[in-house]
Design a protein around this motif. Sequence first.
Motif, PDB file in Angstrom:
ATOM      1  N   ILE A  73      -2.924   7.422  -2.065  1.00  0.00           N
ATOM      2  CA  ILE A  73      -2.890   7.305  -3.518  1.00  0.00           C
ATOM      3  C   ILE A  73      -1.960   6.161  -3.871  1.00  0.00           C
ATOM      4  N   TYR A  74      -2.481   5.223  -4.665  1.00  0.00           N
ATOM      5  CA  TYR A  74      -1.744   4.032  -5.088  1.00  0.00           C
ATOM      6  C   TYR A  74      -1.561   4.049  -6.593  1.00  0.00           C
ATOM      7  N   LYS A  75      -0.449   3.518  -7.072  1.00  0.00           N
ATOM      8  CA  LYS A  75      -0.225   3.362  -8.504  1.00  0.00           C
ATOM      9  C   LYS A  75      -1.096   2.225  -9.026  1.00  0.00           C
ATOM     10  N   GLY A  76      -1.883   2.480 -10.067  1.00  0.00           N
ATOM     11  CA  GLY A  76      -2.696   1.447 -10.698  1.00  0.00           C
ATOM     12  C   GLY A  76      -4.010   1.193  -9.994  1.00  0.00           C
ATOM     13  N   ASP A  77      -4.670   0.115 -10.422  1.00  0.00           N
ATOM     14  CA  ASP A  77      -5.972  -0.284  -9.896  1.00  0.00           C
ATOM     15  C   ASP A  77      -5.765  -1.306  -8.786  1.00  0.00           C
ATOM     16  N   ILE A  78      -5.927  -0.902  -7.522  1.00  0.00           N
ATOM     17  CA  ILE A  78      -5.626  -1.814  -6.410  1.00  0.00           C
ATOM     18  C   ILE A  78      -6.634  -2.943  -6.283  1.00  0.00           C
ATOM     19  N   HIS A  81       3.556  15.066  -7.327  1.00  0.00           N
ATOM     20  CA  HIS A  81       4.444  15.076  -8.488  1.00  0.00           C
ATOM     21  C   HIS A  81       4.454  13.724  -9.189  1.00  0.00           C
ATOM     22  N   ASN A  82       4.602  13.772 -10.503  1.00  0.00           N
ATOM     23  CA  ASN A  82       4.784  12.571 -11.331  1.00  0.00           C
ATOM     24  C   ASN A  82       3.633  11.581 -11.255  1.00  0.00           C
ATOM     25  N   LEU A  83       2.420  12.055 -11.109  1.00  0.00           N
ATOM     26  CA  LEU A  83       1.253  11.177 -11.133  1.00  0.00           C
ATOM     27  C   LEU A  83       0.777  11.073 -12.580  1.00  0.00           C
ATOM     28  N   ILE A  84       1.460  10.259 -13.349  1.00  0.00           N
ATOM     29  CA  ILE A  84       1.152  10.105 -14.769  1.00  0.00           C
ATOM     30  C   ILE A  84       0.498   8.744 -14.973  1.00  0.00           C
ATOM     31  N   GLY A  85      -0.724   8.756 -15.479  1.00  0.00           N
ATOM     32  CA  GLY A  85      -1.444   7.517 -15.727  1.00  0.00           C
ATOM     33  C   GLY A  85      -2.479   7.227 -14.649  1.00  0.00           C
ATOM     34  N   ASP A  86      -2.855   5.941 -14.560  1.00  0.00           N
ATOM     35  CA  ASP A  86      -3.939   5.513 -13.670  1.00  0.00           C
ATOM     36  C   ASP A  86      -3.463   5.253 -12.246  1.00  0.00           C
ATOM     37  N   TYR A  87      -4.261   5.749 -11.300  1.00  0.00           N
ATOM     38  CA  TYR A  87      -4.011   5.590  -9.871  1.00  0.00           C
ATOM     39  C   TYR A  87      -5.329   5.313  -9.171  1.00  0.00           C
ATOM     40  N   THR A  88      -5.249   4.795  -7.952  1.00  0.00           N
ATOM     41  CA  THR A  88      -6.427   4.620  -7.106  1.00  0.00           C
ATOM     42  C   THR A  88      -6.292   5.567  -5.925  1.00  0.00           C
ATOM     43  N   VAL A  89      -7.349   6.341  -5.672  1.00  0.00           N
ATOM     44  CA  VAL A  89      -7.391   7.256  -4.531  1.00  0.00           C
ATOM     45  C   VAL A  89      -8.387   6.692  -3.523  1.00  0.00           C
ATOM     46  N   SER A 119       7.883  -2.648  -6.923  1.00  0.00           N
ATOM     47  CA  SER A 119       7.496  -4.014  -6.591  1.00  0.00           C
ATOM     48  C   SER A 119       6.999  -4.152  -5.153  1.00  0.00           C
ATOM     49  N   ALA A 120       6.654  -3.033  -4.535  1.00  0.00           N
ATOM     50  CA  ALA A 120       6.201  -3.060  -3.141  1.00  0.00           C
ATOM     51  C   ALA A 120       4.835  -3.716  -3.022  1.00  0.00           C
ATOM     52  N   GLU A 121       4.635  -4.431  -1.957  1.00  0.00           N
ATOM     53  CA  GLU A 121       3.338  -5.031  -1.657  1.00  0.00           C
ATOM     54  C   GLU A 121       2.343  -3.909  -1.327  1.00  0.00           C
ATOM     55  N   THR A 122       1.117  -4.011  -1.830  1.00  0.00           N
ATOM     56  CA  THR A 122       0.097  -3.015  -1.535  1.00  0.00           C
ATOM     57  C   THR A 122      -0.156  -2.993  -0.027  1.00  0.00           C
ATOM     58  N   THR A 123      -0.083  -1.811   0.572  1.00  0.00           N
ATOM     59  CA  THR A 123      -0.311  -1.665   2.004  1.00  0.00           C
ATOM     60  C   THR A 123      -1.640  -0.951   2.236  1.00  0.00           C
ATOM     61  N   ALA A 124      -2.262  -1.223   3.361  1.00  0.00           N
ATOM     62  CA  ALA A 124      -3.573  -0.664   3.682  1.00  0.00           C
ATOM     63  C   ALA A 124      -3.502   0.839   3.905  1.00  0.00           C
ATOM     64  N   CYS A 125      -4.622   1.492   3.655  1.00  0.00           N
ATOM     65  CA  CYS A 125      -4.782   2.911   3.947  1.00  0.00           C
ATOM     66  C   CYS A 125      -5.517   2.993   5.280  1.00  0.00           C
ATOM     67  N   ASN A 177       0.820  -5.980  -6.027  1.00  0.00           N
ATOM     68  CA  ASN A 177       1.938  -5.051  -6.148  1.00  0.00           C
ATOM     69  C   ASN A 177       1.530  -3.665  -6.647  1.00  0.00           C
ATOM     70  N   HIS A 178       0.861  -2.921  -5.802  1.00  0.00           N
ATOM     71  CA  HIS A 178       0.507  -1.539  -6.114  1.00  0.00           C
ATOM     72  C   HIS A 178       1.086  -0.646  -5.022  1.00  0.00           C
ATOM     73  N   PRO A 179       2.185   0.042  -5.320  1.00  0.00           N
ATOM     74  CA  PRO A 179       2.810   0.867  -4.285  1.00  0.00           C
ATOM     75  C   PRO A 179       1.940   2.058  -3.886  1.00  0.00           C
ATOM     76  N   LYS A 180       1.960   2.353  -2.598  1.00  0.00           N
ATOM     77  CA  LYS A 180       1.312   3.552  -2.085  1.00  0.00           C
ATOM     78  C   LYS A 180       2.297   4.683  -2.327  1.00  0.00           C
ATOM     79  N   VAL A 181       1.904   5.676  -3.128  1.00  0.00           N
ATOM     80  CA  VAL A 181       2.826   6.756  -3.460  1.00  0.00           C
ATOM     81  C   VAL A 181       2.602   8.008  -2.621  1.00  0.00           C
ATOM     82  N   TYR A 182       1.405   8.168  -2.064  1.00  0.00           N
ATOM     83  CA  TYR A 182       1.123   9.268  -1.139  1.00  0.00           C
ATOM     84  C   TYR A 182       0.205   8.770  -0.035  1.00  0.00           C
ATOM     85  N   ASP A 183       0.428   9.289   1.179  1.00  0.00           N
ATOM     86  CA  ASP A 183      -0.389   8.953   2.335  1.00  0.00           C
ATOM     87  C   ASP A 183      -0.527  10.235   3.154  1.00  0.00           C
ATOM     88  N   PHE A 184      -1.700  10.863   3.100  1.00  0.00           N
ATOM     89  CA  PHE A 184      -1.943  12.126   3.786  1.00  0.00           C
ATOM     90  C   PHE A 184      -2.845  11.890   4.996  1.00  0.00           C
TER      91      PHE A 184
END
Length: 129
Positions: free
Chosen positions: A45-50, A72-80, A32-38, A56-63
């Motif tokens: 990498i964000y979960k879903g279509d930002i 790990h566990n990137l199952i389904g749709d994400y936004t890069v 339920s995290a608020e989408t944060t800027a890259c 509410n699209h959590p950032k799951v990776y930030d490189f």
Amino acid sequence: MRRAFVVLLACLGLAVSAVVTASTAASAAPASAETTACNAGHVCIYKGDIWDDSPNHPKVYDFYYYGTYNVHNLIGDYTVLNCQTGGAGVKGFSGYNGTGSVTWDLDQNNCAGGLWTDLTPTNSVRLYA
């Protein structure tokens, strides 16, 4: 309006970092995290279509640094988002440690649009110059 706001936030720091070197910073956010800027110079990498107007699209990776990272566990749709500067790119690979086939390749900054795709076959990413 939300898209313009997120794009503006993501691109504000473009002059801050012209040199990208590499990052091990990967973190998972609550569902339920608020989408944060890259930030400029980063790949996120964000979960879903930002761009779907949901906040509410959590950032799951930030490189940040060049290199290869297992994901790990990137199952389904994400936004890069590739917000790297200077023409740096990022590739997804089907195997760990940058092995296997290339599943996607963002060879230029796409911070304003993002790549929305199924990342299920992606097991590692490589940031490159």
